[in-house]
Design a protein around this motif. Sequence first.
Motif, PDB file in Angstrom:
ATOM      1  N   LEU A 138       0.835  -1.194   0.000  1.00 46.59           N
ATOM      2  CA  LEU A 138       0.000   0.000   0.000  1.00 46.59           C
ATOM      3  C   LEU A 138       0.873   1.248   0.000  1.00 46.59           C
ATOM      4  O   LEU A 138       1.804   1.365   0.800  1.00 46.59           O
ATOM      5  CB  LEU A 138      -0.925   0.008   1.218  1.00 46.59           C
ATOM      6  CG  LEU A 138      -1.839  -1.211   1.376  1.00 46.59           C
ATOM      7  CD1 LEU A 138      -2.574  -1.147   2.696  1.00 46.59           C
ATOM      8  CD2 LEU A 138      -2.820  -1.300   0.215  1.00 46.59           C
ATOM      9  N   THR A 142      -3.274   5.822   1.366  1.00 49.04           N
ATOM     10  CA  THR A 142      -4.167   4.797   0.817  1.00 49.04           C
ATOM     11  C   THR A 142      -5.044   4.183   1.893  1.00 49.04           C
ATOM     12  O   THR A 142      -4.572   3.899   2.996  1.00 49.04           O
ATOM     13  CB  THR A 142      -3.345   3.689   0.133  1.00 49.04           C
ATOM     14  OG1 THR A 142      -2.697   4.231  -1.018  1.00 49.04           O
ATOM     15  CG2 THR A 142      -4.225   2.514  -0.295  1.00 49.04           C
ATOM     16  N   PHE A 144      -7.407   0.827   2.500  1.00 54.95           N
ATOM     17  CA  PHE A 144      -7.631  -0.519   1.975  1.00 54.95           C
ATOM     18  C   PHE A 144      -8.521  -1.266   2.946  1.00 54.95           C
ATOM     19  O   PHE A 144      -8.248  -1.300   4.147  1.00 54.95           O
ATOM     20  CB  PHE A 144      -6.288  -1.235   1.811  1.00 54.95           C
ATOM     21  CG  PHE A 144      -6.374  -2.580   1.145  1.00 54.95           C
ATOM     22  CD1 PHE A 144      -6.893  -2.713  -0.130  1.00 54.95           C
ATOM     23  CD2 PHE A 144      -5.911  -3.720   1.794  1.00 54.95           C
ATOM     24  CE1 PHE A 144      -6.953  -3.950  -0.759  1.00 54.95           C
ATOM     25  CE2 PHE A 144      -5.967  -4.961   1.175  1.00 54.95           C
ATOM     26  CZ  PHE A 144      -6.487  -5.072  -0.106  1.00 54.95           C
ATOM     27  N   LEU A 159     -10.391  -0.533  -2.469  1.00 51.77           N
ATOM     28  CA  LEU A 159      -9.187   0.304  -2.502  1.00 51.77           C
ATOM     29  C   LEU A 159      -9.532   1.745  -2.789  1.00 51.77           C
ATOM     30  O   LEU A 159     -10.320   2.058  -3.675  1.00 51.77           O
ATOM     31  CB  LEU A 159      -8.225  -0.210  -3.587  1.00 51.77           C
ATOM     32  CG  LEU A 159      -6.976   0.641  -3.822  1.00 51.77           C
ATOM     33  CD1 LEU A 159      -6.015   0.521  -2.631  1.00 51.77           C
ATOM     34  CD2 LEU A 159      -6.277   0.220  -5.119  1.00 51.77           C
ATOM     35  N   ALA A 163      -2.090   0.746  -4.757  1.00 48.24           N
ATOM     36  CA  ALA A 163      -1.616  -0.519  -4.210  1.00 48.24           C
ATOM     37  C   ALA A 163      -1.056  -1.391  -5.318  1.00 48.24           C
ATOM     38  O   ALA A 163      -1.497  -1.327  -6.471  1.00 48.24           O
ATOM     39  CB  ALA A 163      -2.743  -1.262  -3.492  1.00 48.24           C
ATOM     40  N   THR A 179     -12.807  -0.245  -6.820  1.00 50.92           N
ATOM     41  CA  THR A 179     -12.365   1.118  -6.554  1.00 50.92           C
ATOM     42  C   THR A 179     -13.185   2.072  -7.408  1.00 50.92           C
ATOM     43  O   THR A 179     -13.253   1.920  -8.625  1.00 50.92           O
ATOM     44  CB  THR A 179     -10.859   1.288  -6.837  1.00 50.92           C
ATOM     45  OG1 THR A 179     -10.461   2.627  -6.531  1.00 50.92           O
ATOM     46  CG2 THR A 179     -10.501   0.950  -8.271  1.00 50.92           C
TER      47      THR A 179
END
Length: 338
Positions: A138, A142, A144, A159, A163, A179
């Motif tokens: 990552l 970010t 996650f 996400l 990544a 995402t």
Amino acid sequence: MNKTKIYQIIRRLTDGMLPESRRRIVVRWLRGQEHVAETDEAMFRIWNEIDGDQVSDEETKVALQAVKRRIGLSERRIGWKQMLWKYAAIILLPLITGLTVWQVMNFRVLESSDMIECYVPLGEQKKIILSDGTEVMLNSGTLFIYPEKFYGENRKVFLSGEAYFEVEHDKENPFVVRTGPLAIRVLGTTFNVKAYPGEDEITTTLKTGRVKVYRTDDETKGLTMNPDDRVVYHNKDDRFELFRVEAEVFTSWTEGETRFVDRPLSEVLKTLERRYDVTFRYDKSINLNEMYTMKFKPNETIEEVMRILMLAGSNMEYSIDGNVVFLRSTGKGGAADR
């Protein structure tokens, strides 16, 4: 503006008491850089006062969650029901820009599996290993979200940011990264995804194997990728572009390097902000569309990076005050405007 006034404005926003025209103005203001400390304090107070179901606007949920990220949230377990209402807004990136969104509520997480939320602060990176053996690196800034253990026929994760995935092969159970409005489906491969909030582009770069990138609401809108393909999805006009690249250029950050090949200054500055946890301010006369090709080593400081950037660029000078970097056009002498 005092803290009480800021609190009252944000409270009216979360309560749905602002008309549409003013709501949009306030949301844009919340996303800006003015009164950050006071705004964070007011929004964090509101977050603790109300339940997520009481917030009437998804954009407000995004803003509230951003506060938690800024105050240093790292990694923790969250229940699947919590994730559905409290964290969906962060993953629904296009909401903040008014674009079409995919419906996270249609994604069902089994009650037997808790979700784990991992946020990587600016200036840091983190590697995690999922329950199936998949390794995920990552990048800075970010968020996650992934299940403690995968169940069912699909291995799904969420996400927001960047990544690099080394997915454990399992032909019976595809691995899916969600995402914004996109999904990336693979069986076993290595690839990079970059999808930061506020940026128009979502990019997927494939190093090995094959992946399919598509709209979650229409799987016919998408592309199947081969090694060294880079797919760029443009949020604004719902469009995919396919490029042939050297995948290692776009995955070098996992080794600590920062590389740019014909990238605009605007992208260079955003990347450096995340890597070094700094903020750039610059003259309006700075050409943000100027293209750069350069590489920075893992141990180089922001001072060293800026000296290289000045040599590579044209008619610029810089100064650093704390974590703020000022860029000025040489001979202009104007104050930074951003």
